[in-house]
Design a protein around this motif. Structure first.
Motif, PDB file in Angstrom:
ATOM      1  N   VAL A 190     -24.810  43.234 -41.691  1.00 45.52           N
ATOM      2  CA  VAL A 190     -25.025  43.246 -43.143  1.00 45.52           C
ATOM      3  C   VAL A 190     -23.795  43.829 -43.829  1.00 45.52           C
ATOM      4  CG1 VAL A 190     -26.483  44.093 -45.025  1.00 45.52           C
ATOM      5  CG2 VAL A 190     -27.480  43.651 -42.789  1.00 45.52           C
ATOM      6  N   LYS A 191     -23.352  43.153 -44.868  1.00 48.68           N
ATOM      7  CA  LYS A 191     -22.218  43.673 -45.625  1.00 48.68           C
ATOM      8  C   LYS A 191     -22.683  43.959 -47.053  1.00 48.68           C
ATOM      9  CE  LYS A 191     -17.567  42.655 -47.157  1.00 48.68           C
ATOM     10  NZ  LYS A 191     -16.611  41.595 -47.503  1.00 48.68           N
ATOM     11  N   ILE A 192     -22.510  45.198 -47.483  1.00 49.12           N
ATOM     12  CA  ILE A 192     -22.874  45.559 -48.857  1.00 49.12           C
ATOM     13  C   ILE A 192     -21.601  45.480 -49.696  1.00 49.12           C
ATOM     14  CG2 ILE A 192     -23.949  47.300 -50.336  1.00 49.12           C
ATOM     15  CD1 ILE A 192     -25.732  46.520 -48.014  1.00 49.12           C
ATOM     16  N   LEU A 193     -21.623  44.649 -50.706  1.00 49.63           N
ATOM     17  CA  LEU A 193     -20.435  44.517 -51.535  1.00 49.63           C
ATOM     18  C   LEU A 193     -20.308  45.719 -52.470  1.00 49.63           C
ATOM     19  CD1 LEU A 193     -20.464  40.747 -52.589  1.00 49.63           C
ATOM     20  CD2 LEU A 193     -19.288  41.827 -50.677  1.00 49.63           C
TER      21      LEU A 193
END
Lengths: 52, 180
Positions: free
Chosen positions: A32-35
């Motif tokens: 998961v990548k949180i911007l």
């Protein structure tokens, strides 16, 4: 990626949720990548008046 | 936003899957060349809404979410879905949203489900219309999925991201999703 959120009312940093190698607490199945706000602003088209 | 006029069509119904109650609502709109589109909105626990649409002519196809109509009308169709999201948000100010950019047929044939064409397009719209002041954007690029987490809800539940990821991992097996 660094610290994401902490559990409610917890001052214990060990209780924090961390993203480890893109995985939440190193355990979620998918990366998961949180911007960051800056990353979002960079990619946004300038039509803010309609934004939700 | 210049979308098409839409209306709610179906009765709201609930379905239980893996112990989670999911509320289904459908909308319909007519686009260019009288093409009718169906928009299915699924409300999951934690106020997470998944908005899925397809061309009615593809309704019977198991690839309805993968096929393209090549009408050059994607922008207004996506605008319409954003306007539906706006209605949802009026009804539920704590609403978060989730979407998956389903692979096109050529992408499916190449077994490409990461960073799909639809995902790239939807993401651009999501980043533009879901302001970072109100939403946190969580991307699962390898599965072309995106979560738009409502920051008001995040304030109430700081474990929202973990809860939602856990829920979707229980509900859907992305590895099997597009397998023939």
């Amino acid at each position: 990626m660094g610290l994401l959120v902490k559990k409610n009312n917890s001052k214990d940093s060990k209780a924090a949720i961390r993203i480890v190698d893109g995985r939440i607490n190193g355990r979620s199945k998918y990366s998961v990548k949180i911007l960051t706000q800056e990353e979002v602003e960079k990619e946004r088209v300038q039509v803010y008046q309609y934004a939700l | 936003v210049q979308g098409y006029a839409f209306r709610k069509v179906s009765k709201v119904f609930y379905r239980q899957k893996e112990g989670f109650d999911i509320c289904h609502t459908s909308y319909v709109f007519t686009a260019k060349n009288s093409h009718q589109y169906i928009v299915n909105v699924e409300r999951h626990p934690y106020d997470v809404y998944a908005v899925k649409y397809y061309y009615q002519g593809h309704k019977q196809s198991k690839y309805k979410f993968n096929l393209l109509t090549n009408q050059g009308d994607a922008r207004r169709i996506i605008f319409t879905c954003i306007n539906i999201a706006r209605v949802i948000l009026d009804e539920n100010p704590l609403a978060s949203f989730a979407f998956v950019g389903a692979p096109t047929r050529p992408e499916l044939k190449q077994k490409r489900i990461s960073n799909t064409k639809r995902y790239r397009v939807y993401l651009k719209f999501a980043l533009t219309f879901f302001a970072p002041i109100n939403y946190s954007h969580a991307l699962i690029e390898e599965k072309s999925a995106c979560l738009l987490l409502n920051k008001k809800k995040l304030e109430k539940n700081q474990l929202l991201l973990v809860n939602v990821i856990d829920m979707f991992e229980s509900l859907y097996n992305f590895d099997e999703l597009y397998r023939d």
